[in-house]
Design an enzyme around this catalytic site. Structure first.
Site, mmCIF file in Angstrom:
data_model
loop_
_atom_site.group_PDB
_atom_site.id
_atom_site.type_symbol
_atom_site.label_atom_id
_atom_site.label_comp_id
_atom_site.label_asym_id
_atom_site.label_seq_id
_atom_site.Cartn_x
_atom_site.Cartn_y
_atom_site.Cartn_z
ATOM 1 N N GLY A 55 49.363 -4.094 34.890
ATOM 2 C CA GLY A 55 49.943 -2.826 35.324
ATOM 3 C C GLY A 55 49.256 -1.631 34.693
ATOM 4 O O GLY A 55 48.960 -0.626 35.359
ATOM 5 N N GLU A 56 48.986 -1.720 33.405
ATOM 6 C CA GLU A 56 48.340 -0.635 32.684
ATOM 7 C C GLU A 56 46.905 -0.430 33.165
ATOM 8 O O GLU A 56 46.406 0.693 33.207
ATOM 9 C CB GLU A 56 48.356 -0.910 31.184
ATOM 10 C CG GLU A 56 49.728 -0.865 30.548
ATOM 11 C CD GLU A 56 50.547 -2.129 30.784
ATOM 12 O OE1 GLU A 56 49.997 -3.092 31.361
ATOM 13 O OE2 GLU A 56 51.726 -2.147 30.405
ATOM 14 N N ALA A 57 46.246 -1.507 33.554
ATOM 15 C CA ALA A 57 44.876 -1.410 34.047
ATOM 16 C C ALA A 57 44.799 -0.513 35.273
ATOM 17 O O ALA A 57 43.853 0.261 35.447
ATOM 18 C CB ALA A 57 44.340 -2.806 34.379
ATOM 19 N N SER A 59 47.106 1.877 36.045
ATOM 20 C CA SER A 59 47.597 3.217 35.716
ATOM 21 C C SER A 59 46.531 4.123 35.115
ATOM 22 O O SER A 59 46.621 5.349 35.220
ATOM 23 C CB SER A 59 48.788 3.125 34.748
ATOM 24 O OG SER A 59 49.875 2.463 35.351
#
EC number: 2.4.99.12
Length: 392
Positions: A55-57, A59
């Protein structure tokens, strides 16, 4: 002393970590040895950006684009690394070495990053100590501190403060900023949530819908949410006989498992939806963000079932569309509040949608309020670049 104790405990726990099993057991191309590797020649003299997982990748996309050619990425999980390599094939990337002091010290000495950017808040004590000793500036970008983390960090304040007192915390919200100060960060600024800077798609997916129809798009759905979409469709069909429900499962492979209670078409087969089609299943990758522009209402998946945390609603807000999320939108609750996006329980959804689709005044106000809130909040990437000295 505490840092060496921490490193010893971490080393002892390594065999039990699901992402780094011993005995050369692999997940993808990842083995334990890759966690101890300190080589990263492609990352030398670059800005090192660390993200946690999948998910962070996604964002950090606006930041990676802005720092194109200047940045290298480290990731904590192998799944996240796979996602990073797919999203940013031209950007050097690797797994973050295990947070044992001699290992990360060697890694930073070899890599010589200009700066370290840590997305949100992953506090790795050995990494922070080694960076501080080597004079490498550390920035926590779009920093957040959850309720649970805050309690833990406060208990460890004496241990953490010497590690973060020189780091810069670029907070998502004022609440996160205040918590960062209490934890011991010396320099704290509020810049906003990077998730708000999702760009519009460069390539627009085409869709042709026959007739005048109300269109609901359920984006990034998970098991249990498609069944909810079917029930909502059935109830709304009583008031809007020609309603069309578009469903885009988060994992495309699940599309063939769905059994909608009505005539169904699939994106991979057609881009034209005839009047008699009730359900349109998006079984292709990378098109949802631009398909949102065809919706009357966008419903964000991963937020009506527990354990997911929701997905980014900004991709839909960009098109000035009304957006609804479920009560389980934990990962994006702050974004929902900033953008005045309502969160609904499953049982509330049919009535909410009926009222929204029936009243043009309410509908238009909804669109205007959400979009104007978004316009006030965007520009986070620029504020981060200015804070880290990379603007222009």
């Amino acid at each position: 002393m505490l840092l060496w104790l921490y490193s010893a405990v971490l080393l002892g726990l390594l065999p039990f970590f699901p992402v780094v099993k011993f005995a050369a057991r692999k997940r993808g191309n990842v083995t334990l040895l890759s966690r101890f590797s300190t080589s990263f020649p492609e990352g030398e003299e670059k800005i090192l950006l660390h993200v946690s997982s999948v998910g962070e990748a996604t964002s950090v996309k606006p930041l990676v684009r802005a720092l194109k050619g200047k940045v290298a990425i480290t990731v904590f999980t192998d799944y996240g690394l796979g996602r990073v390599k797919k999203l940013y094939p031209e950007t050097p990337s690797r797994l973050l070495p295990v947070d044992i002091y001699p290992v990360v010290k060697s890694f930073l000495k070899k890599t010589k990053p200009k700066k370290i950017l840590i997305y949100e808040t992953e506090i790795w004590p050995s990494l922070l100590k080694a960076a501080k000793e080597q004079g490498i500036p550390v920035y926590f970008v779009s920093g957040k501190i959850s309720d649970r983390s805050f309690k833990n960090y406060k208990r460890l304040r004496k241990f953490l403060k010497p590690l973060v007192d020189k780091a810069v915390f670029l907070a998502r919200t004022e609440k996160d900023a205040e918590r960062a100060k209490e934890v011991g960060f010396g320099r704290v600024f509020t810049v906003g949530d990077l998730k708000l800077d999702v760009p519009k798609p460069e390539n627009l997916a085409e869709l042709h819908i026959e007739g005048e129809r109300k269109v609901l798009i359920w984006g990034s759905t998970h098991p249990g949410e498609e069944e909810l979409a079917f029930k909502v469709h059935k109830k709304l069909k009583e008031h809007f006989p020609s309603i069309l429900t578009v469903i885009a499962p988060r994992h495309v492979g699940r599309a063939k498992e769905l059994s909608p209670p009505g005539k169904t078409a699939f994106r991979s087969k057609t881009k034209r939806i005839s009047k008699n089609v009730d359900f349109y299943i998006v079984d292709t990758i990378g098109e949802l963000a631009s398909l949102y522009r065809y919706a009357d209402v966008c419903i964000i998946g991963g937020s009506f079932v527990p354990g997911i945390g929701g997905h980014n609603p900004v991709e839909a807000v960009l098109w000035k569309k009304p957006v609804i999320m479920g009560k389980f939108c934990n990962d994006f609750r702050d974004v929902a509040e900033l953008l005045q996006i309502p969160t609904a329980k499953k049982e509330e959804l049919p009535e909410l949608l009926k009222n929204l689709l029936s009243n043009e005044t309410i509908y238009n106000k909804f669109c205007e309020d959400t979009f104007s809130s978004y316009l006030k909040q965007r520009g986070v990437t620029e504020r981060i670049l200015e804070s880290i000295g990379e603007r222009g």
